[in-house]
Motif scaffolding. Structure first.
Motif, PDB file in Angstrom:
ATOM      1  N   LEU A  14       0.876  -1.181   0.000  1.00 37.24           N
ATOM      2  CA  LEU A  14       0.000   0.000   0.000  1.00 37.24           C
ATOM      3  C   LEU A  14       0.914   1.231   0.000  1.00 37.24           C
ATOM      4  O   LEU A  14       1.054   1.926   0.997  1.00 37.24           O
ATOM      5  CB  LEU A  14      -0.892  -0.021   1.254  1.00 37.24           C
ATOM      6  N   LEU A  19      -0.984   8.844   3.261  1.00 41.16           N
ATOM      7  CA  LEU A  19      -2.341   8.284   3.351  1.00 41.16           C
ATOM      8  C   LEU A  19      -2.919   8.719   4.697  1.00 41.16           C
ATOM      9  O   LEU A  19      -2.469   8.273   5.759  1.00 41.16           O
ATOM     10  CB  LEU A  19      -2.287   6.759   3.248  1.00 41.16           C
ATOM     11  N   LEU A  43     -10.392   2.018   4.856  1.00 41.69           N
ATOM     12  CA  LEU A  43     -10.044   2.274   3.449  1.00 41.69           C
ATOM     13  C   LEU A  43     -11.261   2.106   2.543  1.00 41.69           C
ATOM     14  O   LEU A  43     -11.142   1.633   1.401  1.00 41.69           O
ATOM     15  CB  LEU A  43      -8.904   1.336   3.004  1.00 41.69           C
ATOM     16  N   ARG A  47     -11.561   0.419  -1.107  1.00 42.47           N
ATOM     17  CA  ARG A  47     -11.934  -1.001  -1.164  1.00 42.47           C
ATOM     18  C   ARG A  47     -13.238  -1.247  -1.913  1.00 42.47           C
ATOM     19  O   ARG A  47     -13.437  -2.339  -2.458  1.00 42.47           O
ATOM     20  CB  ARG A  47     -12.073  -1.566   0.258  1.00 42.47           C
ATOM     21  N   PHE A  58      -8.470  -2.940  -6.152  1.00 41.14           N
ATOM     22  CA  PHE A  58      -7.773  -2.653  -4.897  1.00 41.14           C
ATOM     23  C   PHE A  58      -7.087  -3.908  -4.386  1.00 41.14           C
ATOM     24  O   PHE A  58      -7.653  -5.004  -4.409  1.00 41.14           O
ATOM     25  CB  PHE A  58      -8.751  -2.110  -3.850  1.00 41.14           C
ATOM     26  N   ILE A  59      -5.880  -3.731  -3.881  1.00 40.58           N
ATOM     27  CA  ILE A  59      -5.021  -4.857  -3.546  1.00 40.58           C
ATOM     28  C   ILE A  59      -5.659  -5.829  -2.551  1.00 40.58           C
ATOM     29  O   ILE A  59      -5.535  -7.050  -2.708  1.00 40.58           O
ATOM     30  CB  ILE A  59      -3.647  -4.356  -3.016  1.00 40.58           C
ATOM     31  N   TRP A  65      -4.124 -11.599  -1.484  1.00 40.19           N
ATOM     32  CA  TRP A  65      -3.945 -10.549  -0.475  1.00 40.19           C
ATOM     33  C   TRP A  65      -5.201 -10.333   0.376  1.00 40.19           C
ATOM     34  O   TRP A  65      -5.218  -9.463   1.238  1.00 40.19           O
ATOM     35  CB  TRP A  65      -3.568  -9.224  -1.144  1.00 40.19           C
ATOM     36  N   LEU A  71       0.537  -4.659   6.298  1.00 43.97           N
ATOM     37  CA  LEU A  71       0.508  -3.696   5.205  1.00 43.97           C
ATOM     38  C   LEU A  71       1.875  -3.035   5.110  1.00 43.97           C
ATOM     39  O   LEU A  71       2.404  -2.543   6.117  1.00 43.97           O
ATOM     40  CB  LEU A  71      -0.558  -2.619   5.456  1.00 43.97           C
ATOM     41  N   VAL A  73       3.470   0.071   3.891  1.00 46.96           N
ATOM     42  CA  VAL A  73       2.822   1.345   3.600  1.00 46.96           C
ATOM     43  C   VAL A  73       3.818   2.404   3.143  1.00 46.96           C
ATOM     44  O   VAL A  73       5.032   2.289   3.353  1.00 46.96           O
ATOM     45  CB  VAL A  73       2.049   1.851   4.836  1.00 46.96           C
ATOM     46  N   SER A 134       4.520  -7.557  -3.638  1.00 44.55           N
ATOM     47  CA  SER A 134       3.629  -7.397  -4.788  1.00 44.55           C
ATOM     48  C   SER A 134       3.511  -8.681  -5.585  1.00 44.55           C
ATOM     49  O   SER A 134       2.678  -8.773  -6.503  1.00 44.55           O
ATOM     50  CB  SER A 134       4.132  -6.259  -5.694  1.00 44.55           C
TER      51      SER A 134
END
Length: 208
Positions: A14, A19, A43, A47, A58-59, A65, A71, A73, A134
């Motif tokens: 993320l 954020l 989120l 989301r 979104f991840i 995931w 996370l 970040v 990732s």
């Protein structure tokens, strides 16, 4: 709270910088004080789409995931207004630790008070970690808080943490619990202090 010793799980990237807490927990979810039902708010604008359906882009909605425990970040995570709801919601969503370079001060304190580990690494380490997590085939991590290590598919990373905060997370202590651990020392101090100053204990002023 829930004690944190050795925790393994999936990490999600993320990387967005700055954020803020209004994105992490939108203000419309701040109405309650009982800490219940906040996972849905975390989120939320990222989301879910406008119709309330999970956004597949979104991840945390993507295979590999959806059960993330960590996370990774971007910098200055948790900036903006102070709201413990953001940390409560992250914990209710199943997030056990954040891993980043920097956090907003109040947000970091809220994490410490509510059992959410916030690991700080260098920008270079975070950049490598973001690439790693990732990849859904290599995104599982183990955080060993007593040893202060983070084990990835590529090896082990050491991290620093305040000794008092580390102890509180391992022993599942909030601020009251941490104070009560020193209850005997506090009582001993009070006894010695008032023995030297009996006029304070009696509530009467000194004749001096």
């Amino acid at each position: 709270m829930e004690s944190f010793s050795i925790v393994s799980g999936t990490a999600a990237p993320l990387p967005a910088a700055n954020l803020d807490t209004d994105v992490i927990m939108p203000k419309r979810y701040l109405k309650g004080v009982d800490r219940e039902g906040l996972a849905i708010g975390v989120l939320h604008e990222l989301r879910f789409d406008a119709d309330g359906r999970p956004d597949p882009a979104f991840i945390l909605n993507q295979p590999g995931w959806t059960d993330a425990a960590f996370l990774v970040v971007g910098p200055n995570f948790g900036c903006g207004s102070s709201r413990e709801h953001a940390v409560w919601g992250l914990r209710q969503l199943g997030i056990r630790a954040l891993i980043g370079t920097t956090y907003a001060g109040i947000f970091y304190d809220n994490c410490a008070r509510n059992g959410l580990l916030a690991v700080t690494l260098s920008p270079e380490e975070i950049a490598s970690l973001l690439v790693l997590v990732s990849d859904a085939a290599r995104n599982r991590l183990t955080i060993d808080l007593p040893a202060q290590t983070l084990t990835t598919a590529d090896g082990e990373i050491h991290f620093n943490i305040d000794a008092n905060l580390k102890l509180r997370l391992i022993e599942d202590l909030d601020g009251v619990g941490a104070t009560l651990k020193d209850a005997d020392r506090i009582r001993a101090f009070e006894a010695a202090y008032h023995a030297e100053r009996p006029w304070l204990a009696s509530g009467r002023r000194s004749s001096y």
